[in-house]
Design a protein around this motif. Structure first.
Motif, short mmCIF file in Angstrom:
data_model
loop_
_atom_site.label_atom_id
_atom_site.label_comp_id
_atom_site.label_asym_id
_atom_site.label_seq_id
_atom_site.Cartn_x
_atom_site.Cartn_y
_atom_site.Cartn_z
N ILE A 3 0.87 -1.18 0.00
CA ILE A 3 0.00 0.00 0.00
C ILE A 3 0.90 1.23 0.00
N ASP A 4 0.70 2.13 -0.96
CA ASP A 4 1.56 3.30 -1.03
C ASP A 4 0.89 4.57 -0.52
N CYS A 5 -0.25 4.43 0.13
CA CYS A 5 -0.98 5.55 0.74
C CYS A 5 -1.43 6.58 -0.30
N THR A 6 -1.70 6.13 -1.52
CA THR A 6 -2.29 7.01 -2.52
C THR A 6 -3.52 6.31 -3.09
N CYS A 7 -4.46 7.10 -3.51
CA CYS A 7 -5.67 6.54 -4.11
C CYS A 7 -5.49 6.45 -5.61
N PRO A 8 -6.05 5.43 -6.25
CA PRO A 8 -6.92 4.44 -5.64
C PRO A 8 -6.13 3.39 -4.86
N LEU A 9 -6.75 2.91 -3.77
CA LEU A 9 -6.19 1.80 -3.02
C LEU A 9 -6.55 0.53 -3.78
N LYS A 10 -5.58 -0.31 -4.04
CA LYS A 10 -5.77 -1.49 -4.89
C LYS A 10 -6.50 -2.62 -4.17
N ALA A 11 -7.36 -3.28 -4.93
CA ALA A 11 -8.03 -4.48 -4.41
C ALA A 11 -6.98 -5.57 -4.22
N ASN A 12 -6.96 -6.16 -3.03
CA ASN A 12 -5.99 -7.21 -2.73
C ASN A 12 -6.20 -7.65 -1.29
N SER A 13 -5.60 -8.77 -0.92
CA SER A 13 -5.54 -9.19 0.48
C SER A 13 -4.22 -8.69 1.04
#
Length: 168
Positions: A115-125
């Motif tokens: 997670i890079d703290c930018t949007c969009p947040l990627k779908a993933n587990s």
């Protein structure tokens, strides 16, 4: 040290987190599911280290605007009293969390899990292994607290998390 009644010096010792529970309050259709969340050591003593571990799944990408609402309450005389929003702390509403994320440096442990703290947040587990953070919350009064955070994206519930804690 602080000055107490009649000019006497008083000192408050460390604050201890002696009780913690969480609940994923998002429905079956929530865009984020929180599978686990743990905080150690037991009890946590502030100021000091706080270890957090969590597993969660983002089921669908989360983009702008990502609306957020936070409700925080403290138990007073047996009833929970809402803490007001002061300088973006307390029970606050945020028009777009993505804008807030742009203003912070993403912590290394979060970047490491993808997670890079930018949007969009990627779908993933995602799985955050036990990660230590240094925390100083000695300014928060002892007591029972509850918090509920909601994220909404495009009119759908993105995520919901309820926390109950006791500080002594």
């Amino acid at each position: 040290m602080s000055v107490g009644q009649k000019g006497k010096e008083t000192s408050r010792g460390p604050v201890r987190l002696t009780s913690f529970s969480f609940k994923d309050c998002g429905g079956a259709g929530a865009l984020v599911n929180i599978n686990s969340l743990s905080i150690t050591p037991d009890p946590v003593v502030f100021p000091g280290p706080l270890n957090v571990a969590t597993d969660f799944k983002i089921n669908s990408p989360l983009g702008q605007p990502l609306k957020g609402d936070l409700y925080i309450a403290k138990k007073v005389l047996g009833k929970y009293i809402k803490l007001p929003c002061i300088d973006n702390f307390g029970s606050c509403s945020y028009a777009d969390l993505c804008v807030l994320l742009e203003q912070v440096q993403c912590p290394d442990p979060i970047v490491r899990i993808g997670i890079d703290c930018t949007c969009p947040l990627k779908a993933n587990s995602y799985s955050l292994p036990k990660t230590e953070f240094d925390v100083d919350v000695s300014f928060i009064p002892a007591g029972d607290y509850m918090a509920r955070g909601n994220i909404t994206y495009m009119g759908k519930e993105g995520a919901c998390l309820e926390l109950s804690i006791t500080l002594t």
